[in-house]
Design an enzyme around this catalytic site. Structure first.
Site, PDB file in Angstrom:
ATOM      1  CG  HIS A   1     -67.168  68.908 -13.413  1.00 17.18           C
ATOM      2  ND1 HIS A   1     -66.162  68.731 -14.592  1.00 17.18           N
ATOM      3  CD2 HIS A   1     -67.388  67.764 -12.866  1.00 17.18           C
ATOM      4  CE1 HIS A   1     -65.861  67.433 -14.224  1.00 17.18           C
ATOM      5  NE2 HIS A   1     -66.529  66.834 -13.116  1.00 17.18           N
TER       6      HIS A   1
ATOM      7  CB  CYS B   1     -63.369  66.813 -11.631  1.00 17.69           C
ATOM      8  SG  CYS B   1     -64.422  65.161 -11.425  1.00 17.69           S
TER       9      CYS B   1
ATOM     10  CD  GLU C   1     -66.066  71.770 -16.184  1.00 16.31           C
ATOM     11  OE1 GLU C   1     -65.808  72.488 -15.184  1.00 16.31           O
ATOM     12  OE2 GLU C   1     -65.795  70.754 -16.422  1.00 16.31           O
TER      13      GLU C   1
END
Lengths: 206, 259
Positions: free
Chosen positions: A186, A82, A188
């Protein structure tokens, strides 16, 4: 293997470390000072927030110099997530113009105002891997990733682009050049495909 | 293309999942971590947790839930309920939440929005709004008034104005809950949703009243919301999240594929 996750007070570090564990890497460690990067095998720069503030912090704390030594000098594998991806570009146009780390040629600019399109771009968007890059290995065309950002990257060298996405206009979803990787989404927070991207990074030979 | 999000909302009381109608009559309906995990696997795009615990002591139990969720679920989730200070925000973000939702805390002290946005970034500050229909008046020109304490206290604020103020202060999203529709399963308040969504540029999540996939379709088409919050219709097994998304896709709404 130790993967240093840089804490520059601009990100949810725990989710990155949790996601690394989920793909079998227990070596994720929070890095608070630049000196610690020396003993990391790979480096992740996560982050949300504002470009100028993040860059100022990285400069003041000596992270810029340490990152240049470890990533450019010693060739350690690096993943920016990001804002972390935006910071590796030459120039940020968020608020005042701010030079970034400059590892990749290109700039970071705001999404154009388009009627009917909310900014920030928040949510899941289908993403297209391009140039057969290692970071996107195993990710099919149109896989959805989770994004939250108001600024986007444009690369000068199209060969640096690893994936693209579209929100009113096309933008760069992932980059890859040598040992430097970045994702605007993202990983994750992007369920299976996000974890696959992190696994790709974890499994790349140092 | 950006998908419309389907977001199950879990109310947590003393570490257990509960559900009530119009904020009253809460009953225990399961374990929040297990339930969140099930929704995650079933294709939820995001999850919202509300701490509706009254006591200060139970806050720790709630944060444990957040930590457990964060270690098992790799989609964004937000946490609200009892967020009154920047330090409260920090606690839930450190525990692993992606976003934090402020509601009555922001009504009482709007600066918490700007302070939170400056400290953690706008993307993680969600302005939660509870809204009731009232007679149109000079103070409430839209006929939609902001309420707090689960709808028991009227604040004399117009919902549209408050949404704009919240955006200007730095909120990154608005979660818009209709108290009139909440728990009824008769559909979202589409007029309210559309009015607010047209008044701001940040994404609006429709909340309160989802009883069928068609309601969700209306929220993200006519209502202009970018996401639909759901509770009862999935908590009691009436629909799975995959069912809902399938229905929405058939109605021509772009949703994230569950591969």
């Amino acid at each position: 293997m130790k993967i240093g996750v840089i804490d520059y007070r601009a990100g949810n570090l725990r989710s990155v470390i949790n996601a690394l564990k989920a793909v079998g890497c227990d070596g994720g460690m929070v890095v608070k000072s630049p000196g610690e990067l020396e003993r990391c095998d790979k480096i992740i720069l996560p982050g949300v927030g504002a470009f100028p503030k993040a860059m100022a912090y990285l400069n003041e704390t000596g992270f810029v110099q340490a990152l240049n030594e470890q990533v450019v000098g010693r060739g350690k594998l690096f993943l920016g997530v990001c804002l972390g991806m935006q910071l590796i570009m030459e120039m940020g146009h968020e608020g005042e113009k701010t030079p970034g780390l400059g590892w990749l040629r290109g700039a970071v600019t705001r999404f154009a105002d388009t009627p009917g399109l909310s900014v920030p771009h928040v949510g899941w968007n289908d993403t297209r891997p391009v140039n057969s890059k290692a970071i996107m290995a195993g990710v099919p065309e149109g896989a959805d990733f989770y994004y939250v950002h108001s600024f986007k990257v444009a690369c000068c060298d199209s060969s640096d682009v690893a994936a693209t996405c579209e929100y009113g206009e096309p933008f760069v979803a992932a980059v890859e050049r040598g040992n430097v990787f970045g994702t605007q989404f993202h990983p994750e927070k992007s369920q299976h495909f996000g974890l696959r991207v992190l696994k790709n990074f974890v499994e790349l030979p140092c | 293309m950006l998908s419309k999000r389907v977001i199950p909302c879990l109310d947590v009381r003393n570490g257990r999942l509960t559900k009530g109608v119009k904020f009253e009559g809460n009953v225990d309906i399961g374990d929040p971590v297990e339930t969140a995990r099930k929704y995650y696997e079933d294709g939820a795009d995001e999850i919202v947790f509300y701490d509706i615990t009254a006591s200060h002591e139970a806050r720790g139990i709630f944060l444990d839930v957040v930590e457990k969720v964060a270690s098992q679920i790799f989609i964004p989730f937000s946490v609200g309920g009892g967020i009154n200070t920047v330090s409260d925000m920090r606690d839930v973000l450190v525990a692993g939440a992606e976003k934090v939702s402020v509601n009555s805390g922001a009504v009482k002290n709007p600066d918490i929005i700007s302070e939170g946005a400056a400290r953690f970034g706008s993307q993680c500050i969600v302005l939660g709004m509870d809204v009731k229909r009232v007679e149109k008046s000079e103070a409430i020109p839209s006929g939609f008034e902001v309420v707090i304490h689960g709808g028991r206290k009227y604040m004399g604020m117009d919902a549209i104005e408050w949404a704009k103020t919240g955006e200007a202060l730095g909120a990154g999203e608005i979660c818009l809950n209709s108290i009139d529709a909440d728990g009824t399963k008769n559909g979202y308040d589409i007029e309210l949703t559309r009015l607010v969504a047209k008044s701001v540029t940040i994404p609006v999540i429709a909340s309160g009243g989802a009883g069928s996939p068609q309601h969700m379709v209306e929220a993200v088409t006519t209502g202009r919301a970018t996401a639909a919050l759901i509770a009862s219709i999935v908590h009691y097994g009436e629909y799975t999240i995959a069912d809902l998304k399938k229905h929405m896709a058939e109605a021509g709404v772009q949703t994230r594929s569950v591969w």
